[in-house]
Enzyme design. Structure first.
Site, PDB file in Angstrom:
ATOM      1  N   TYR A  75      -3.514  -6.956  12.900  1.00 55.49           N
ATOM      2  CA  TYR A  75      -4.250  -6.149  11.926  1.00 55.49           C
ATOM      3  C   TYR A  75      -4.931  -4.998  12.646  1.00 55.49           C
ATOM      4  O   TYR A  75      -5.474  -5.172  13.749  1.00 55.49           O
ATOM      5  CB  TYR A  75      -5.307  -6.983  11.207  1.00 55.49           C
ATOM      6  CG  TYR A  75      -4.824  -7.561   9.903  1.00 55.49           C
ATOM      7  CD1 TYR A  75      -4.783  -6.772   8.763  1.00 55.49           C
ATOM      8  CD2 TYR A  75      -4.407  -8.881   9.812  1.00 55.49           C
ATOM      9  CE1 TYR A  75      -4.340  -7.282   7.556  1.00 55.49           C
ATOM     10  CE2 TYR A  75      -3.958  -9.410   8.607  1.00 55.49           C
ATOM     11  CZ  TYR A  75      -3.929  -8.614   7.482  1.00 55.49           C
ATOM     12  OH  TYR A  75      -3.490  -9.118   6.294  1.00 55.49           O
ATOM     13  N   GLU A  77      -6.700  -2.049  10.687  1.00 60.59           N
ATOM     14  CA  GLU A  77      -7.271  -1.055   9.768  1.00 60.59           C
ATOM     15  C   GLU A  77      -8.164  -0.089  10.518  1.00 60.59           C
ATOM     16  O   GLU A  77      -8.887  -0.477  11.441  1.00 60.59           O
ATOM     17  CB  GLU A  77      -8.091  -1.731   8.660  1.00 60.59           C
ATOM     18  CG  GLU A  77      -7.257  -2.294   7.531  1.00 60.59           C
ATOM     19  CD  GLU A  77      -6.926  -3.746   7.726  1.00 60.59           C
ATOM     20  OE1 GLU A  77      -6.649  -4.429   6.742  1.00 60.59           O
ATOM     21  OE2 GLU A  77      -6.943  -4.208   8.891  1.00 60.59           O
ATOM     22  N   ASP A 252       6.934  17.753   0.014  1.00 59.89           N
ATOM     23  CA  ASP A 252       7.550  16.458   0.299  1.00 59.89           C
ATOM     24  C   ASP A 252       8.930  16.746   0.886  1.00 59.89           C
ATOM     25  O   ASP A 252       9.857  17.114   0.161  1.00 59.89           O
ATOM     26  CB  ASP A 252       7.654  15.652  -1.000  1.00 59.89           C
ATOM     27  CG  ASP A 252       8.299  14.288  -0.805  1.00 59.89           C
ATOM     28  OD1 ASP A 252       8.856  14.034   0.282  1.00 59.89           O
ATOM     29  OD2 ASP A 252       8.267  13.483  -1.753  1.00 59.89           O
ATOM     30  N   THR A 281       9.391  10.791   4.741  1.00 60.79           N
ATOM     31  CA  THR A 281       9.778   9.468   5.214  1.00 60.79           C
ATOM     32  C   THR A 281      10.347   9.639   6.618  1.00 60.79           C
ATOM     33  O   THR A 281      10.597  10.760   7.072  1.00 60.79           O
ATOM     34  CB  THR A 281      10.834   8.820   4.308  1.00 60.79           C
ATOM     35  OG1 THR A 281      11.933   9.737   4.156  1.00 60.79           O
ATOM     36  CG2 THR A 281      10.267   8.486   2.940  1.00 60.79           C
ATOM     37  N   LYS A 284      16.166   8.310   6.169  1.00 59.49           N
ATOM     38  CA  LYS A 284      16.976   9.389   5.618  1.00 59.49           C
ATOM     39  C   LYS A 284      17.549  10.255   6.744  1.00 59.49           C
ATOM     40  O   LYS A 284      18.084   9.740   7.724  1.00 59.49           O
ATOM     41  CB  LYS A 284      16.176  10.206   4.596  1.00 59.49           C
ATOM     42  CG  LYS A 284      15.638   9.387   3.416  1.00 59.49           C
ATOM     43  CD  LYS A 284      14.989  10.271   2.387  1.00 59.49           C
ATOM     44  CE  LYS A 284      14.532   9.493   1.169  1.00 59.49           C
ATOM     45  NZ  LYS A 284      13.250   8.782   1.414  1.00 59.49           N
ATOM     46  N   ARG A 290      12.285   2.667   8.132  1.00 54.97           N
ATOM     47  CA  ARG A 290      11.731   2.959   6.812  1.00 54.97           C
ATOM     48  C   ARG A 290      10.213   3.073   6.947  1.00 54.97           C
ATOM     49  O   ARG A 290       9.533   2.137   7.381  1.00 54.97           O
ATOM     50  CB  ARG A 290      12.101   1.868   5.812  1.00 54.97           C
ATOM     51  CG  ARG A 290      13.607   1.755   5.602  1.00 54.97           C
ATOM     52  CD  ARG A 290      13.937   0.755   4.520  1.00 54.97           C
ATOM     53  NE  ARG A 290      13.529   1.218   3.220  1.00 54.97           N
ATOM     54  CZ  ARG A 290      14.257   2.001   2.420  1.00 54.97           C
ATOM     55  NH1 ARG A 290      15.452   2.403   2.825  1.00 54.97           N
ATOM     56  NH2 ARG A 290      13.822   2.377   1.258  1.00 54.97           N
TER      57      ARG A 290
END
Length: 489
Positions: A75, A77, A252, A281, A284, A290
């Site tokens: 974790y 954050e 985008d 992203t 692609k 991903r």
């Protein structure tokens, strides 16, 4: 070489990877053999099909292996050096390296590597823009440092302002994305939204029409970029329009980030220098794992850096590590060759379809996307997609401008060249792909509904066509193997 990076796939490394994957699958199979079997079958299926989905690619073996590590268990954050959990020093290294590669690759002042996906990147960008443009000035006016210092009444007033801003994005049927203000999507519910389209005759972006719409609507945010528009965009003009109406320009570039990274899109066609905030992203055309990235000008960096807790929870450290590896690969000179090949191959595919009677949205392409209008074959997009899949050609149905069949059945099929370019396909192969696609579609007829009327979903593919196309495809695929040297027992 345009394949899966030159030195990363030398025979010795492929041999090591083969041993690694055999071991990985054996361990997985000891717990759930069905998952191990499905994983092996997925490789077999991908090796044996013509992957033409514009949003898919093949990540390199180093990228794939990076995703499967114990970074998955941590974790983290917060931000680099400012985490809400202890023991994140290695995550800090991973995130810093990913951000460094992203900044250098795209020439961005700031990069944020935490978004889990494209929609997460867009949500982070939207809320960062709102925080910068609306929340910040309002807090300053009220003499507060953050929203926690506001009274309930002040917060309710601010919340109304945050949730009632205007967004102008490209319409879905013109090639925009769900997250650009499509009403059923959260972006369409967050904002009072309107959409700009394309010229009804040319199907090209009409910048004068976009300008007129922006002056009439006066949005806080203008979104540029696309998921199914087969042409380049002049982002300098889009920035001019945004400046004229006092809007923030968000781009985008999820689909074409690889063409930006590979210097196929430069100058006015490179969004990063012109947009206030750019999202993408990392798969692609960028050929990574991903995930998502947010790039921003310095003035927006502090707001974007609040992605957690603004929108995101704990970052996926193993995915950030894989992003770092993929971005490092994209900084190599051979990636520019690969990116140019993507665009060149799209031209070859478009020309091959046109000379065989295919009808293309905008009449062609100058990026990585070819959008085929299949109504000329008497089919819906859904029928065409399914018939092509029967023959081992993997595409996805897609709306065309002013689509009479709607967003489910559609009238088009979207085709992209990044994945097969990764395998080493060139002009001759893509011309052959066009030939095979036309053969399938020309030999497909619409089916009938149970009531005897014409169906938009069912179809009849002539006997023998699928097998014939698969056999011809196999000849090309065998010459350009996926992950050469990788053999599983």
């Amino acid at each position: 070489m345009t394949g899966l990076t030159p030195d990363a796939h030398a025979p010795s490394l492929a041999k090591i990877a083969s041993s690694a994957y055999d071991s990985i699958l054996e361990v997985i199979g000891s717990v759930e053999p069905r998952i191990a079997d499905a994983t092996r079958q997925e490789l077999t299926d991908q090796r044996g099909s013509l992957k033409l989905i514009a949003s898919e690619n093949y990540a390199s073996l180093p990228v794939l292996l990076t995703m499967g590590t114990w970074f998955s268990d941590k974790y983290a954050e917060g931000t680099i050096g400012h985490r809400f959990y202890a023991g994140c020093q290695n995550v800090d290294t991973v995130e810093a390296v990913a951000a460094e590669h992203a900044r250098e690759l795209f020439g961005a002042p700031y990069a944020y590597a935490q978004p889990h996906s494209g929609i997460d990147a867009n949500l982070t960008a939207f809320w960062a823009i709102l925080a910068h443009r609306v929340e910040g000035p309002e807090l300053e006016k009220l003499g507060a440092k953050n929203v926690n210092e506001l009274s309930d009444a002040d917060w309710e007033e601010l919340r109304g302002k945050l949730g009632n801003q205007r967004l102008l994005g490209m319409s879905l049927d013109s090639g925009g994305h769900l997250t650009h203000g499509f009403r059923p999507n959260i972006s369409g519910k967050m904002f009072h939204q309107q959409q700009y389209g394309t010229d009804p005759t040319t199907q090209l972006l009409d910048y004068d029409a976009v300008r007129a719409k922006a002056h009439e609507f006066k949005p806080l945010i203008i979104v540029a970029g696309y998921s199914a528009y087969p042409r380049r965009v002049n982002f300098a003009k889009m920035r001019e329009i945004a400046d004229e109406v006092g809007a923030t320009l968000m781009v985008d570039m999820a689909h074409f980030a690889g063409l930006v990274a590979g210097k196929v899109f430069t100058g006015d066609e490179d969004p990063v220098p012109h947009a206030h905030v750019t999202t993408t992203t990392t798969h692609k055309s960028l050929r990574g794992p991903r995930g998502g990235l947010v790039l921003a000008q310095e003035e927006y960096a502090p707001s974007v850096d609040r992605g957690c807790p603004l929108v995101l929870g704990g970052p996926l450290s193993h995915m950030m590590a894989a992003k770092a590896v993929a971005l490092a690969e994209a900084r190599r000179p051979d990636f520019q060759t690969y990116a140019q090949s993507i665009a060149d191959n799209a031209q070859s595919l478009a020309e091959g379809l046109l000379k065989r009677g295919g009808k293309l949205v905008t009449g062609g392409t100058d990026n990585h996307i070819v959008l085929l209008d299949v109504t000329s074959f008497g089919l819906t997009g859904r029928q065409a997609e399914s018939a092509l899949l029967d023959a081992g050609v993997v595409t996805n149905r897609n709306s065309v401008p002013q689509d009479p069949n709607g967003a489910w059945y559609t009238s088009g099929v979207r085709i992209g060249t990044p994945a097969l370019t990764t395998r080493g396909f060139g002009h001759d192969e893509f011309d052959k792909v066009a030939e095979l696609m036309v053969e399938v579609l020309s030999n497909t007829q619409p089916g009938q509904t149970k009531a005897g009327g014409p169906s938009k979903a069912t179809y009849v593919l002539a006997d023998g066509v699928a097998d014939r196309v698969k056999a011809q495809s196999a000849e090309m695929l065998d010459k350009h193997p996926l992950y050469p040297g990788l053999e599983l027992t």
